[in-house]
Scaffold this active site. Structure first.
Site, mmCIF file in Angstrom:
data_model
loop_
_atom_site.group_PDB
_atom_site.id
_atom_site.type_symbol
_atom_site.label_atom_id
_atom_site.label_comp_id
_atom_site.label_asym_id
_atom_site.label_seq_id
_atom_site.Cartn_x
_atom_site.Cartn_y
_atom_site.Cartn_z
ATOM 1 N N SER A 168 -16.136 3.052 24.091
ATOM 2 C CA SER A 168 -15.602 4.314 23.569
ATOM 3 C C SER A 168 -16.356 4.652 22.288
ATOM 4 O O SER A 168 -17.584 4.737 22.312
ATOM 5 C CB SER A 168 -14.087 4.195 23.340
ATOM 6 O OG SER A 168 -13.522 5.445 23.000
ATOM 7 N N HIS A 195 -16.105 6.621 27.139
ATOM 8 C CA HIS A 195 -15.292 7.754 26.709
ATOM 9 C C HIS A 195 -16.158 8.704 25.888
ATOM 10 O O HIS A 195 -16.774 8.293 24.904
ATOM 11 C CB HIS A 195 -14.133 7.303 25.823
ATOM 12 C CG HIS A 195 -13.173 6.377 26.516
ATOM 13 N ND1 HIS A 195 -12.363 5.499 25.822
ATOM 14 C CD2 HIS A 195 -12.879 6.190 27.819
ATOM 15 C CE1 HIS A 195 -11.612 4.825 26.665
ATOM 16 N NE2 HIS A 195 -11.912 5.220 27.895
ATOM 17 N N ASP A 291 -7.718 0.568 25.653
ATOM 18 C CA ASP A 291 -8.135 0.748 27.036
ATOM 19 C C ASP A 291 -9.147 -0.337 27.413
ATOM 20 O O ASP A 291 -10.120 -0.574 26.698
ATOM 21 C CB ASP A 291 -8.759 2.134 27.221
ATOM 22 C CG ASP A 291 -9.068 2.458 28.679
ATOM 23 O OD1 ASP A 291 -8.391 1.882 29.560
ATOM 24 O OD2 ASP A 291 -9.965 3.277 28.929
#
Length: 352
Positions: A168, A195, A291
Site C-alpha cells: 500500500s 493499493h 490488510d
C-alpha cells in the site's frame, strides 16, 4: 496545527488548494512555491509538516525537487498531479523517490464534488508518516540489513508455483526494489495487489511504469487466465477489482471492500493459501492499516513461505507490523533480501 507547503505554478490551482485548506483550521499554509528551486529552499527554511507537490514545474521539476527534499530535508510529500501520461510517469518516479501518496487534480466534472475533503484527509494522513531517508539509496542496490526472522527459520519449500505480494503506502518503491532484485531467470508468476488511491487513469499507467523500472513483464490481470500460462510475468490487480485464484485460474470480482480496500491483499492471500498451500510464497510490504496480515497468516498455516517487510525499510510500518504481531511472517526483511530468499526457492510451473 499541520503546517503545509504548497508547491504549484498555476495560480488557479494554488487558489483551489488554498481554498480547500482554509476550511480546516488545523491545516495552515505556511508557504507557496511556484518552482522546484523555491520548493527546495522553502522546505529547508520553513520545515513544513507536509508538502503538496506538482510535477510539472518551471526550472527544476517536481520529481527533482522531491529527490532533493527527501535527500536533504525529508518531509512527507503528497503529489497533486494531473492524469497526463507524461506527468503520470513523473508521479510514479516521485513515489519511488520518497513521496508518500498521490492525488489527482480536479477534473472539472462531477468527480470534483468531494475533492476538497479528500485533499484534507490525504494531507492529514500523509503528515503523520515518519520519513527519515531517501528511498533511492535502496533502489540503487544499497539495501539495509534486515532483522532476524520472526521465528526460527524453517527449511524452505523445494518448489514455488506462485508468489503473492501485497503493498500500500510506499509500495511503488518497495515493489520496484523487490522485482529488480529477482534474477532475470526467475520464472514463477507474481500476483500483486497494490493499493493506489487515485483515479483509474493513474492506476492503469502503473503497470507500464513498473515494467519500465524493473525490466519485467508487468500487466494487469485478466479474468479466467490459468496461472500455469503466466510464467515469468507479474500480474497486478486491476483498479477497484479484487484479484484471487480459484481452480488455479485468475479471477476478478467487484465484491465487498475488505479493510476499506478493493482490491484487497487479504482476498488474494486467502485464495493463494487455499489453492497452493506449501508451494506458494507471500510477501506483505509497506502500507497503512492491516490488510493482508490475516491472509498472510493463513498462507503460513498452509505451509507457504511468508515474508513481511522490515520496519527500517518501510515507508509505513503498518500492514507488515500487523503480520509480525500475528506471527504470520516467517521472515522479516527488506525487499532486496526478500527477493534473494525467493530466488533460493526452486521455481516450478504449476501444471494444474
Amino acid at each position: 496545527m499541520i503546517r503545509v507547503l504548497v508547491v504549484e505554478d498555476s495560480p488557479t490551482m494554488r487558489h483551489h488548494l488554498r481554498e480547500a485548506l482554509a476550511e480546516d483550521p488545523e491545516l495552515q499554509v505556511v508557504g507557496e512555491a511556484v518552482s522546484g528551486e523555491e520548493a527546495i529552499d522553502m522546505a529547508a527554511r520553513l520545515r513544513p509538516d507536509v508538502i503538496t507537490m506538482d510535477m510539472m514545474l518551471p526550472g527544476i521539476s517536481g520529481l527533482q525537487a522531491t529527490e532533493h527534499i527527501m535527500a536533504e530535508h525529508p518531509t512527507p510529500i503528497l503529489v497533486v498531479s494531473s492524469a497526463d501520461r507524461q506527468e503520470l510517469f513523473s508521479t510514479y518516479n516521485a513515489l519511488a523517490a520518497g513521496a508518500v501518496d498521490v492525488m489527482e487534480k480536479p477534473r472539472g466534472d462531477e468527480s470534483d464534488a468531494d475533492w476538497k475533503p479528500r485533499l484534507r484527509r490525504a494531507l492529514r494522513m500523509v503528515s503523520r508518516i515518519r520519513v527519515i531517508t531517501h528511498p533511492r539509496a535502496r533502489l540503487d542496490g544499497r539495501a539495509r540489513q534486515g532483522s532476524a526472522p520472526a521465528s526460527p527459520a524453517a527449511a524452505p519449500t523445494s518448489t514455488l508455483a506462485v508468489v503473492a505480494v501485497g503493498a500500500s503506502t510506499g509500495g511503488p518503491a518497495a515493489l520496484t526494489e523487490l522485482l529488480r532484485e529477482l534474477p532475470p531467470d526467475f520464472r514463477t508468476p507474481v500476483l500483486c495487489v497494490q493499493h493506489i488511491a487515485a483515479s483509474e487513469q493513474f492506476a492503469v499507467a502503473f503497470s507500464d511504469w513498473l515494467a519500465g523500472q524493473t525490466g519485467r513483464n508487468v500487466r494487469y490481470a485478466g479474468d479466467g487466465v490459468p496461472v500455469r500460462t503466466l510464467t515469468g510475468q507479474v500480474l497486478l490487480a486491476p483498479p477497484d477489482r479484487h484479484l484471487y485464484v480459484r481452480e488455479h485460474t485468475l479471477r476478478l470480482s467487484d465484491g465487498p471492500l475488505r479493510h476499506s480496500c478493493r482490491p484487497s491483499v487479504d482476498v488474494l492471500f486467502e485464495s493463494v493459501a487455499a489453492e497452493y498451500g506449501g508451494t506458494a510464497a507471500g510477501c506483505l510490504l509497506t502500507g497503512m492499516g492491516r490488510d493482508g496480515a490475516s491472509g498472510l497468516l493463513q498462507m503460513r498455516h498452509r505451509g507457504a513461505v511468508t515474508f513481511a517487510q522490515d520496519e527500517q525499510s518501510c515507508t509505513v510500518y503498518g500492514m507488515p507490523r500487523e503480520a509480525v504481531l500475528l506471527g504470520a511472517a516467517l521472515y522479516v526483511l527488506p525487499p532486496a533480501r526478500i527477493a534473494a530468499r525467493l530466488a533460493e526457492l526452486r521455481p516450478v510451473v504449476s501444471r494444474r
